[in-house]
Design a protein around this motif. Structure first.
Motif, short mmCIF file in Angstrom:
data_model
loop_
_atom_site.label_atom_id
_atom_site.label_comp_id
_atom_site.label_asym_id
_atom_site.label_seq_id
_atom_site.Cartn_x
_atom_site.Cartn_y
_atom_site.Cartn_z
N LYS A 102 -34.61 -130.61 -44.70
CA LYS A 102 -35.13 -131.16 -43.45
C LYS A 102 -34.04 -131.93 -42.73
O LYS A 102 -33.15 -132.51 -43.39
CB LYS A 102 -36.30 -132.10 -43.76
N VAL A 128 -38.69 -135.32 -52.47
CA VAL A 128 -37.98 -134.08 -52.79
C VAL A 128 -38.66 -133.27 -53.89
O VAL A 128 -38.21 -132.15 -54.19
CB VAL A 128 -36.51 -134.33 -53.18
N SER A 176 -30.98 -123.86 -47.69
CA SER A 176 -30.70 -124.36 -49.03
C SER A 176 -29.22 -124.66 -49.20
O SER A 176 -28.37 -124.04 -48.54
CB SER A 176 -31.12 -123.32 -50.08
N ASN A 198 -33.66 -127.07 -51.62
CA ASN A 198 -34.34 -126.04 -50.86
C ASN A 198 -35.21 -126.65 -49.76
O ASN A 198 -35.58 -127.81 -49.84
CB ASN A 198 -35.21 -125.19 -51.79
N SER A 199 -35.51 -125.84 -48.78
CA SER A 199 -36.36 -126.29 -47.67
C SER A 199 -35.87 -127.60 -47.09
O SER A 199 -36.66 -128.55 -46.89
CB SER A 199 -37.82 -126.42 -48.14
N ARG A 250 -39.02 -129.31 -54.17
CA ARG A 250 -38.01 -128.64 -53.34
C ARG A 250 -36.61 -128.73 -53.95
O ARG A 250 -35.80 -127.82 -53.77
CB ARG A 250 -37.97 -129.27 -51.95
#
Length: 120
Positions: A87, A63, A17, A84-85, A66
């Protein structure tokens, strides 16, 4: 004129994050919306999220669930993007954006961007 300064970018591992901040200064009255865009290397700049002066939000499909956009409690003083999370494909320069109503038209302002790198 509106000045926008981003901060909070950096290097993060996939799944991690980051929280981006955008500080607004100058002629900040009548800013009707703020938001975040991103530009991956060699690609176009695309919308990530926006928030209006009334608090309505809009997110890119990629998104949703997230990322969370929010505004400074003092209004027009800035915006935040909780990511968050993350990639690897979200590695990009992230730009803060503000739309200001001048009384007769709208003007767009951009920050200089902050680099976000997501390692796999």
């Amino acid at each position: 004129q509106v000045q926008l300064v981003e901060s909070g970018g950096g290097l993060v591992q996939a799944g991690g994050s980051l929280r981006l901040s955008c500080a607004a200064s100058g002629s900040i009255s009548n800013i009707v919306a703020m938001g975040w865009y991103r530009q991956p290397p060699g690609k176009q700049r695309d919308l990530v999220a926006t928030i209006t002066s009334s608090g309505s939000t809009n997110y890119a499909d990629s998104v949703k669930g997230r990322f969370i956009i929010s505004r400074d409690n003092a209004k027009n003083m800035g915006a935040y993007l909780q990511m968050n999370s993350l990639k690897p494909e979200e590695t990009a320069v992230y730009y803060c954006y503000a739309k200001k109503f001048t009384g007769s038209s709208f003007l767009d302002y951009w920050g200089q961007g902050t680099q976000v790198t997501v390692s796999s």
